[in-house]
Scaffold this active site. Structure first.
Site, short mmCIF file in Angstrom:
data_model
loop_
_atom_site.label_atom_id
_atom_site.label_comp_id
_atom_site.label_asym_id
_atom_site.label_seq_id
_atom_site.Cartn_x
_atom_site.Cartn_y
_atom_site.Cartn_z
CB ALA A 1 -0.94 -0.01 1.20
CB CYS B 1 5.17 3.38 9.87
SG CYS B 1 4.06 2.26 9.08
C1 LIG Z 1 -3.27 3.16 6.83
C2 LIG Z 1 -2.05 2.51 6.26
N1 LIG Z 1 -1.57 2.93 5.08
C3 LIG Z 1 -0.49 2.37 4.51
C4 LIG Z 1 0.19 1.36 5.14
C5 LIG Z 1 1.40 0.77 4.46
O1 LIG Z 1 1.08 -0.44 3.84
P1 LIG Z 1 2.22 -1.44 3.32
O2 LIG Z 1 2.82 -2.04 4.54
O3 LIG Z 1 1.49 -2.44 2.47
O4 LIG Z 1 3.19 -0.64 2.51
C6 LIG Z 1 -0.26 0.89 6.39
C7 LIG Z 1 0.43 -0.16 7.14
O5 LIG Z 1 1.54 -0.19 7.42
C8 LIG Z 1 -1.42 1.48 6.95
O6 LIG Z 1 -1.89 1.08 8.12
#
Ligand SMILES: Cc1ncc(COP(=O)(O)O)c(C=O)c1O
Length: 400
Positions: free
Chosen positions: A72, A328
């Protein structure tokens, strides 16, 4: 007590049924989906097509409106930077987003600001909800994109996407949503939601890490996107790179499984979350519920325990996986910007704990987590002079 995982907003375990679906493509079916001259390639392509249909079914869109990505973060980058680059030549150089967005949206917006784009970051109310009127007021003739998170990864608040969709329609702006935390768990019909772009990720829905997708509306209106990764021209030139066939198969299967269990899981996991919330609210004083009380993810609970520093609390609960914010940002000790955006003061933001329930959790686990947290909060408070003063009725502010 066995270790208990209650951090499903950070990531989820791989569902064994998803692993079973992926297994052939991790072993003997190793073909490259772009190989057109032999059966290995054809079978890999068939598997990708089937997964595309599964994801499209969850979104109620056409399969060719789904672009597979590496997760994402990449999908959000493609949506935001891709729209910005494609619409700039029409004199559109403005983006409207919210102060509570995930860094996977905020950082690309900030990168665009450095390139001369204007970005408006709208406020949220005390529950973390964006006011559609404020979004409407921020839109100008130059607005290319509105980007608002569907359901919040820390505080769980769900945004009024359908209303934002109507505003996007009326003003001609493109509506993107970071749908990661709600996709598949909730009805993700893009027509009902009124969105033009949606980022999603497999590892939040019991699929594998490192794979996701971006929904890109192709009709009424057709959304233009400029690719951000160029190369072999895969994914209709929108995302070059050899397709991650096992990952894509896993994403498709994970989305399909939700189609079968969505209502049952919502009821069961929602009841577990309510039980945890009610126990904590009943038995712990000076506790604050963060995020919207009703318009929130059914698996999400976020509370602040006054007089407790959440990082220290979590250190004493090593056999329970909880979080003080998003995974994160949990490497830094800064307060959550999302909590601060709701108007919360710094010390309460430092006291926030996120409980993310999931498919595998049980009533016994909820009760064990509740009692461990209640004990740990009591122990932390015993060490707090401020708590002691409060208990004795000393007005802390007056005595300063
Ligand atoms: C709301 C949201 N957006 C984006 C991400 C990023 O997704 P990904 O880990 O698939 O890059 C996350 C999770 O880490 C998330 O909770």
């Amino acid at each position: 007590m066995h270790p208990i995982y209650m951090d499903h907003h950070a990531t989820t375990p791989l569902d064994p049924r998803v692993l079973d679906a992926m297994m052939p493509y991790l072993t003997h079916e190793f073909g490259n989906a772009s190989s057109r001259t032999h059966p290995w390639g054809w079978r890999a392509e068939e598997a990708v097509d089937a997964a595309r249909q599964q994801v499209a079914a969850a979104l109620n869109c056409r399969p060719d409106e789904v672009v597979f990505t590496g997760g994402a973060t990449e999908s959000n980058n493609l949506a935001i930077k891709g729209v910005a680059a494609a619409y700039r030549d029409r004199g559109k150089n403005h983006i409207v987003t919210a102060k509570v967005e995930h860094s996977a949206v905020l950082e690309p917006c900030q990168a665009l600001e450095r390139q001369g784009f204007a970005v408006t970051y709208v406020d949220v109310d005390r529950f973390g909800v964006v006011d559609p009127d404020e979004v409407r007021a921020a839109i100008t003739d130059e607005t290319a994109l509105i980007s608002v998170i569907w359901a919040h990864n820390e505080i769980g608040t769900i945004q009024p996407l359908a209303e934002l969709g109507r505003i996007a329609d009326e003003t001609g702006a493109v509506l993107h949503t970071d749908g990661v935390q709600a996709f598949a768990k909730y009805d993700s019909d893009v027509e009902k939601l009124g969105v033009d772009l949606m980022a999603l990720s497999a590892h939040k829905i019991y699929g594998p890490k490192g794979v996701g997708a971006l929904y890109i509306r192709k009709r009424r209106p057709r959304i233009r996107i400029q690719p951000q990764i160029e190369g072999g021209g895969q994914e209709r030139k929108l995302r070059s790179g050899t397709l991650n066939v096992p990952g894509i198969v896993g994403l498709g299967k994970a989305a399909e499984l939700y189609g079968e269990c969505r209502d049952e899981e919502r009821e069961r996991v929602g009841a577990l979350r309510d039980r945890l919330r009610d126990t904590l609210l009943d038995r712990v004083g000076y506790i604050h519920l963060n995020g919207h009380p009703i318009e929130r993810l059914y698996n999400s609970l976020n509370v602040s325990f006054e007089f407790v520093e959440s990082e220290s609390l979590l250190m004493t609960l090593r056999d329970i996986a909880l979080s003080s914010g998003s995974a994160c940002t949990s490497a830094s000790l800064e307060s959550s910007s999302a909590l601060l955006a709701t108007g919360m003061d710094d010390s309460l933001a430092h006291s926030a704990v996120r409980f993310g329930l999931g498919r595998g959790n049980t009533v016994e686990e909820v009760d064990a987590v509740a009692s461990a947290v209640i004990d740990a909060v009591a122990r932390q408070r015993e060490l707090s002079p401020l708590y002691e003063m409060k208990r004795r009725g000393v007005d802390v502010m007056a005595s300063e």
